[in-house]
Motif scaffolding. Structure first.
Motif, PDB file in Angstrom:
ATOM      1  N   PRO A  51      13.816   0.587  -5.161  1.00  0.00           N
ATOM      2  CA  PRO A  51      14.366  -0.618  -4.545  1.00  0.00           C
ATOM      3  C   PRO A  51      14.068  -0.759  -3.047  1.00  0.00           C
ATOM      4  N   TYR A  52      13.282   0.160  -2.480  1.00  0.00           N
ATOM      5  CA  TYR A  52      12.995   0.109  -1.044  1.00  0.00           C
ATOM      6  C   TYR A  52      11.877  -0.882  -0.744  1.00  0.00           C
ATOM      7  N   GLY A  53      10.932  -0.966  -1.642  1.00  0.00           N
ATOM      8  CA  GLY A  53       9.982  -2.054  -1.661  1.00  0.00           C
ATOM      9  C   GLY A  53       9.177  -2.307  -0.411  1.00  0.00           C
ATOM     10  N   GLY A  54       8.115  -1.533  -0.178  1.00  0.00           N
ATOM     11  CA  GLY A  54       7.215  -1.848   0.927  1.00  0.00           C
ATOM     12  C   GLY A  54       7.404  -0.951   2.123  1.00  0.00           C
ATOM     13  N   LEU A  55       7.594  -1.567   3.288  1.00  0.00           N
ATOM     14  CA  LEU A  55       7.570  -0.837   4.552  1.00  0.00           C
ATOM     15  C   LEU A  55       8.978  -0.359   4.931  1.00  0.00           C
ATOM     16  N   ASN A  56       9.547   0.510   4.105  1.00  0.00           N
ATOM     17  CA  ASN A  56      10.821   1.120   4.479  1.00  0.00           C
ATOM     18  C   ASN A  56      10.577   2.206   5.507  1.00  0.00           C
ATOM     19  N   LEU A  57      11.281   2.125   6.635  1.00  0.00           N
ATOM     20  CA  LEU A  57      11.131   3.099   7.713  1.00  0.00           C
ATOM     21  C   LEU A  57      12.334   4.020   7.838  1.00  0.00           C
ATOM     22  N   GLY A  58      13.334   3.837   6.976  1.00  0.00           N
ATOM     23  CA  GLY A  58      14.543   4.655   7.036  1.00  0.00           C
ATOM     24  C   GLY A  58      14.370   5.965   6.296  1.00  0.00           C
ATOM     25  N   ALA A  59      14.607   7.070   7.009  1.00  0.00           N
ATOM     26  CA  ALA A  59      14.451   8.392   6.402  1.00  0.00           C
ATOM     27  C   ALA A  59      15.720   8.879   5.719  1.00  0.00           C
ATOM     28  N   GLY A  60      16.817   8.148   5.853  1.00  0.00           N
ATOM     29  CA  GLY A  60      18.081   8.618   5.308  1.00  0.00           C
ATOM     30  C   GLY A  60      18.671   7.733   4.233  1.00  0.00           C
ATOM     31  N   VAL A  61      17.831   6.996   3.505  1.00  0.00           N
ATOM     32  CA  VAL A  61      18.347   6.053   2.508  1.00  0.00           C
ATOM     33  C   VAL A  61      17.976   6.430   1.080  1.00  0.00           C
ATOM     34  N   GLY A  62      17.376   7.618   0.889  1.00  0.00           N
ATOM     35  CA  GLY A  62      17.045   8.073  -0.454  1.00  0.00           C
ATOM     36  C   GLY A  62      15.621   7.823  -0.889  1.00  0.00           C
ATOM     37  N   ASP A  63      14.805   7.246  -0.028  1.00  0.00           N
ATOM     38  CA  ASP A  63      13.404   6.982  -0.353  1.00  0.00           C
ATOM     39  C   ASP A  63      12.611   8.291  -0.335  1.00  0.00           C
ATOM     40  N   ASP A  64      11.449   8.280  -0.997  1.00  0.00           N
ATOM     41  CA  ASP A  64      10.539   9.420  -0.996  1.00  0.00           C
ATOM     42  C   ASP A  64      10.099   9.712   0.442  1.00  0.00           C
ATOM     43  N   PRO A  65      10.352  10.930   0.958  1.00  0.00           N
ATOM     44  CA  PRO A  65       9.983  11.227   2.351  1.00  0.00           C
ATOM     45  C   PRO A  65       8.509  11.010   2.647  1.00  0.00           C
ATOM     46  N   ALA A  66       7.644  11.272   1.669  1.00  0.00           N
ATOM     47  CA  ALA A  66       6.211  11.067   1.911  1.00  0.00           C
ATOM     48  C   ALA A  66       5.901   9.593   2.116  1.00  0.00           C
ATOM     49  N   SER A  67       6.593   8.724   1.401  1.00  0.00           N
ATOM     50  CA  SER A  67       6.386   7.284   1.580  1.00  0.00           C
ATOM     51  C   SER A  67       6.870   6.833   2.944  1.00  0.00           C
ATOM     52  N   VAL A  68       8.037   7.336   3.361  1.00  0.00           N
ATOM     53  CA  VAL A  68       8.563   6.967   4.678  1.00  0.00           C
ATOM     54  C   VAL A  68       7.623   7.454   5.779  1.00  0.00           C
ATOM     55  N   ALA A  69       7.114   8.680   5.620  1.00  0.00           N
ATOM     56  CA  ALA A  69       6.185   9.219   6.621  1.00  0.00           C
ATOM     57  C   ALA A  69       4.933   8.362   6.721  1.00  0.00           C
ATOM     58  N   GLU A  70       4.404   7.933   5.579  1.00  0.00           N
ATOM     59  CA  GLU A  70       3.218   7.071   5.592  1.00  0.00           C
ATOM     60  C   GLU A  70       3.539   5.731   6.255  1.00  0.00           C
ATOM     61  N   ASN A  71       4.693   5.162   5.925  1.00  0.00           N
ATOM     62  CA  ASN A  71       5.080   3.892   6.535  1.00  0.00           C
ATOM     63  C   ASN A  71       5.223   4.015   8.048  1.00  0.00           C
ATOM     64  N   ARG A  72       5.839   5.099   8.495  1.00  0.00           N
ATOM     65  CA  ARG A  72       6.003   5.292   9.943  1.00  0.00           C
ATOM     66  C   ARG A  72       4.654   5.529  10.618  1.00  0.00           C
ATOM     67  N   SER A  73       3.750   6.183   9.924  1.00  0.00           N
ATOM     68  CA  SER A  73       2.415   6.381  10.492  1.00  0.00           C
ATOM     69  C   SER A  73       1.689   5.056  10.649  1.00  0.00           C
ATOM     70  N   ARG A  74       1.866   4.157   9.683  1.00  0.00           N
ATOM     71  CA  ARG A  74       1.240   2.835   9.791  1.00  0.00           C
ATOM     72  C   ARG A  74       1.821   2.050  10.969  1.00  0.00           C
ATOM     73  N   VAL A  75       3.121   2.170  11.163  1.00  0.00           N
ATOM     74  CA  VAL A  75       3.742   1.475  12.293  1.00  0.00           C
ATOM     75  C   VAL A  75       3.291   2.089  13.613  1.00  0.00           C
ATOM     76  N   ALA A  76       3.113   3.398  13.640  1.00  0.00           N
ATOM     77  CA  ALA A  76       2.581   4.038  14.844  1.00  0.00           C
ATOM     78  C   ALA A  76       1.194   3.502  15.172  1.00  0.00           C
ATOM     79  N   GLY A  77       0.403   3.238  14.136  1.00  0.00           N
ATOM     80  CA  GLY A  77      -0.905   2.637  14.363  1.00  0.00           C
ATOM     81  C   GLY A  77      -0.799   1.271  14.998  1.00  0.00           C
ATOM     82  N   TRP A  78       0.160   0.481  14.550  1.00  0.00           N
ATOM     83  CA  TRP A  78       0.375  -0.837  15.150  1.00  0.00           C
ATOM     84  C   TRP A  78       0.848  -0.698  16.596  1.00  0.00           C
TER      85      TRP A  78
END
Length: 250
Positions: A33-60
């Motif tokens: 249910p996180y769907g896309g660019l979830n940047l929250g590390a404490g909401v139950g999402d897969d940590p690897a997905s959050v890390a990838e999302n944060r890396s993409r934002v760091a690129g921006w």
């Protein structure tokens, strides 16, 4: 291999060389249910997905983005380096981060609360602030402005952007709670679109910024409760977090 899509960010202008904006749900890898660019590390999402999302934002942003663990308080942390190499790292329990130094990026996470970005481009200073009703009452916005000024920012040079959040027309609360918050920040008192007591958090933030001497303010007035391109805890419950992100000039 096809290029990865970048995050969709609502960019704002906070002065020469400052990179600032508010992310949306688009451009990330988190599953529902996180769907896309979830940047929250404490909401139950897969940590690897959050890390990838944060890396993409760091690129921006053009730099790793420092985040704190938000506790609805008024504490401010000053970040002076370009970020931890671990994208899931936290700088501690704080609701406002001040970036000091060239090319330093900071961010705050929200899913109905108000993200605020403030910068003095000439001084090389910027702040990201998380303000829900408790933080607003506690004075987190004033605390961030005070820290910026203490570090060398000037009120007449400060520019701010108030990001998407739940609108007063959607944020129903008991009348007693509305009155309790309005006793501290009168501008929050509101009614919903259906006529019940409500809190208008962005109106309160805008009033507090004016009172703190920040006149150059932009409001990205998008209601998270109604706008499905943004995360909203009140709308969907279990969900992700978007962010307000700001990077100082290099």
């Amino acid at each position: 291999m096809a290029a990865q899509p970048g995050p969709v960010v609502l960019a704002v202008d906070l002065g020469p060389g400052v990179r600032a904006g508010f992310t949306t749900r688009a451009g990330g890898v988190s599953a529902e249910p996180y769907g896309g660019l979830n940047l929250g590390a404490g909401v139950g999402d897969d940590p690897a997905s959050v890390a990838e999302n944060r890396s993409r934002v760091a690129g921006w942003a053009g730099a790793p983005v420092a985040f704190g663990t938000q506790v609805h308080g008024r504490d401010v942390a000053v970040v002076t380096s370009s970020g931890d190499p671990d994208p899931l790292a936290s700088v501690g329990e704080v609701d406002a981060l001040v970036a000091s130094g060239p090319g330093v990026a900071v961010g705050v996470l929200v899913a109905d609360c108000v993200p605020i970005l403030i910068a003095d481009a000439e001084a090389g200073l910027a702040a990201a602030v998380h303000a829900g009703r408790r933080g607003l009452v506690a004075g987190v916005v004033e605390a961030a402005v005070e820290r910026l000024v203490a570090l060398g920012a000037r009120h007449d040079r400060l520019r701010a952007a108030v990001g998407p959040s739940i609108a007063g027309a959607s944020y129903e609360v008991p009348a007693e709670l509305r009155d309790e918050v309005a006793d501290v920040v009168p501008d929050v008192a509101a009614r919903t679109a259906w006529g019940t007591p409500a809190l208008d958090l962005p109106a309160g933030v805008l009033a507090v910024l004016r009172g703190a001497g920040v006149e150059g303010v932009e409001h990205v007035a998008r209601d998270t409760y109604l706008d499905e391109t943004l995360f909203s805890y009140r709308r969907t419950g279990r969900t992700g977090r978007f962010a307000g992100i700001v990077r100082t000039p290099r």
